[in-house]
Write an enzyme that holds these catalytic residues in place. Structure first.
Site, mmCIF file in Angstrom:
data_model
loop_
_atom_site.group_PDB
_atom_site.id
_atom_site.type_symbol
_atom_site.label_atom_id
_atom_site.label_comp_id
_atom_site.label_asym_id
_atom_site.label_seq_id
_atom_site.Cartn_x
_atom_site.Cartn_y
_atom_site.Cartn_z
ATOM 1 N N SER A 124 5.611 3.719 7.041
ATOM 2 C CA SER A 124 4.804 4.574 6.286
ATOM 3 C C SER A 124 3.904 5.544 7.221
ATOM 4 C CB SER A 124 3.712 3.822 5.449
ATOM 5 O OG SER A 124 2.850 4.432 4.982
ATOM 6 N N TYR A 148 -2.460 -3.505 5.028
ATOM 7 C CA TYR A 148 -1.160 -3.055 4.776
ATOM 8 C C TYR A 148 -0.548 -2.123 6.181
ATOM 9 C CZ TYR A 148 1.938 0.425 2.612
ATOM 10 O OH TYR A 148 3.082 1.303 2.586
ATOM 11 N N LYS A 152 2.891 -2.624 8.468
ATOM 12 C CA LYS A 152 3.875 -1.740 8.919
ATOM 13 C C LYS A 152 3.886 -1.353 10.629
ATOM 14 C CE LYS A 152 5.103 -0.380 4.694
ATOM 15 N NZ LYS A 152 6.381 -0.748 4.180
HETATM 16 C C1 WQD Z 1 -3.297 10.417 -2.433
HETATM 17 C C2 WQD Z 1 -4.773 11.266 -2.751
HETATM 18 C C3 WQD Z 1 -6.878 9.855 -2.636
HETATM 19 C C4 WQD Z 1 -5.717 8.160 -6.312
HETATM 20 C C5 WQD Z 1 -1.181 5.525 0.217
HETATM 21 C C6 WQD Z 1 -0.453 4.499 1.345
HETATM 22 C C7 WQD Z 1 0.729 5.128 1.662
HETATM 23 C C8 WQD Z 1 1.763 4.923 0.696
HETATM 24 C C9 WQD Z 1 1.284 5.836 -0.597
HETATM 25 C C10 WQD Z 1 2.804 2.899 -0.194
HETATM 26 C C11 WQD Z 1 -5.668 10.657 -1.466
HETATM 27 C C12 WQD Z 1 -6.627 10.740 -3.761
HETATM 28 C C13 WQD Z 1 -5.884 8.627 -5.373
HETATM 29 C C14 WQD Z 1 -6.661 8.399 -7.491
HETATM 30 C C15 WQD Z 1 -7.489 10.147 -6.023
HETATM 31 N N1 WQD Z 1 1.749 3.586 0.023
HETATM 32 N N2 WQD Z 1 -6.610 9.677 -5.162
HETATM 33 N N3 WQD Z 1 -7.630 9.402 -7.198
HETATM 34 O O1 WQD Z 1 -3.583 6.963 0.037
HETATM 35 O O2 WQD Z 1 -2.297 8.939 0.786
HETATM 36 O O3 WQD Z 1 -1.234 6.866 0.833
HETATM 37 O O4 WQD Z 1 -0.077 5.624 -0.884
HETATM 38 O O5 WQD Z 1 3.734 3.250 -0.284
HETATM 39 O O6 WQD Z 1 1.188 4.235 2.913
HETATM 40 O O7 WQD Z 1 -1.638 4.818 2.375
HETATM 41 O O8 WQD Z 1 -1.822 7.723 -1.508
HETATM 42 O O9 WQD Z 1 -1.770 8.225 -3.718
HETATM 43 O O10 WQD Z 1 -3.317 6.770 -2.949
HETATM 44 O O11 WQD Z 1 -3.900 9.083 -2.480
HETATM 45 O O12 WQD Z 1 -8.322 11.072 -5.945
HETATM 46 O O13 WQD Z 1 -7.035 7.727 -8.529
HETATM 47 O O14 WQD Z 1 -5.153 11.218 -3.849
HETATM 48 O O15 WQD Z 1 -8.133 10.148 -2.331
HETATM 49 O O16 WQD Z 1 -6.673 12.007 -1.156
HETATM 50 P P1 WQD Z 1 -2.447 7.661 -0.095
HETATM 51 P P2 WQD Z 1 -2.703 7.899 -2.877
#
Ligand code: WQD
Length: 336
Positions: A124, A148, A152
């Protein structure tokens, strides 16, 4: 000879099984259905028109997992199975280390016992931590900012060490950015149990009217519009990257590491707007405080995957959102 797909009933795993079957591979799936449903595998069979064996087994149940090796001729493994919620990993680090690392050690010991010399690992972009520079390349500094991500990073190191000790082992580390979207049939898609941690499934449920609004985690980042920027990649493009990774492993021994992203960064506001366009509905939001551990901007330099895997993402953000909406609107209760 078959590909053992651990976690094959999951979001990325099920989409990868479809592409493997369509590419002519035989598949065996091992999954404990903790964050997935066996119904997803029935849908994989329906889409691909092909049958395959499945084992309901936890990666920590080594004797149970061994049955998949005893009863089938496995010649490669794609390893998805593991826990993946960043926030939960902070609350329950031991569960994450035991499950993700312990499960991988069981798998690797069985691969040695049965002479299986190829593994593609679901890593990831989280291993880049909060990158100083973007786009990130495979040589960018690595750091884990939560348990997490540490699992990885540790599993990548374990696989490299195993490959160094066993030169005929092929290891492919695929670093995913942000997978979204769904198979065009609408039969498969991201279907997290409980309240989604990730943006897209949450936005989808707001569009369905399940939640009143999206909480936008931070509007004051040094980005184009103040919200977080990520590299969203269509899950079918990601699945195709795994088929290419098996091709690379067939030609190469050693350990290969590849970013699987699009090279484009989209902000939270841009994603919400793209999803509203795709579903024809408003998606209300409220800007709240930043989420701990979030990076302002993460997106990939994926030239290496293009050069060495002959792979590149081809589906754009509108198609990702259209396909995501197609799945959730056809499966408002998820995959049952
Ligand atoms: C994306 C953007 C949040 C939710 C993580 C893990 C990665 C993979 C995918 C597992 C960010 C913003 C999010 C919400 C928001 N994990 N956000 N409101 O954090 O980039 O990646 O998930 O497979 O390994 O690190 O993904 O979708 O959580 O966030 O504003 O309710 O959306 O701040 O900028 P992330 P995400």
């Amino acid at each position: 000879m078959a590909v053992l797909v651990t976690g094959g009933a999951g979001y990325i795993g099920s989409h990868t099984c479809v592409r493997l079957l369509e590419a002519g591979y035989d598949v065996v799936v091992a999954d404990n259905y903790y964050n997935s449903s066996p119904a997803a595998l029935e849908r994989v069979k329906k889409i691909s028109g092909r049958d395959f064996k499945t084992y309901e087994v936890d990666m920590l149940d080594k004797p149970g997992l061994e049955k998949a090796f005893e009863e089938n001729r496995i010649d490669s493994v794609i390893h998805f199975a593991g826990l993946k919620a960043v926030g939960e990993s902070v609350e329950k680090p031991l569960l994450y280390y035991r499950t993700n690392i312990g499960g991988t050690l069981n798998l690797l010991e069985l691969m040695v016992k049965y002479g299986v010399n190829t593994i593609v690992f679901s890593s990831s972009a989280t291993v880049y931590g909060i990158p100083e520079k973007v786009p990130v390349t495979e040589e960018s500094p690595l750091s884990a900012i939560n348990p997490y991500g540490m699992t990885k990073l540790n599993i990548e190191g374990i696989l490299r060490d195993c490959q160094a000790a066993q030169p005929d082992l092929s290891v492919v580390l695929l670093r995913y950015f942000n997978p979204i979207g769904s198979h065009k049939s609408g039969l498969l898609g991201e279907d997290p149990k409980g309240i989604p941690n990730n943006l897209l499934p949450y936005v989808s449920r707001v569009a369905l009217g399940i939640y009143p609004h999206v909480n936008v985690y931070g509007g004051d980042y040094p980005t184009k519009d103040g919200t977080g920027v990520r590299d969203y990649i269509h899950v079918v493009d990601l699945a195709e990257g795994h088929v290419k990774a098996l091709g690379w492993a067939a030609e190469n021994k050693g350990a290969g590491v590849f970013n699987l992203g699009t090279g484009e960064g989209y902000s939270v506001f841009e994603i919400i707007a793209a999803f509203e366009k795709a579903c024809g509905r408003r998606v209300p939001y409220q800007v709240t405080g930043r989420r701990a551990g979030d990076a302002p901007i993460v997106f990939a330099d994926c030239r290496k995957a293009k050069a060495e895997l002959d792979w590149a993402a081809v589906r754009g953000i509108d198609e990702m959102c259209r396909d995501a909406w197609n799945f959730v609107s056809k499966n408002p209760e998820g995959i049952k």
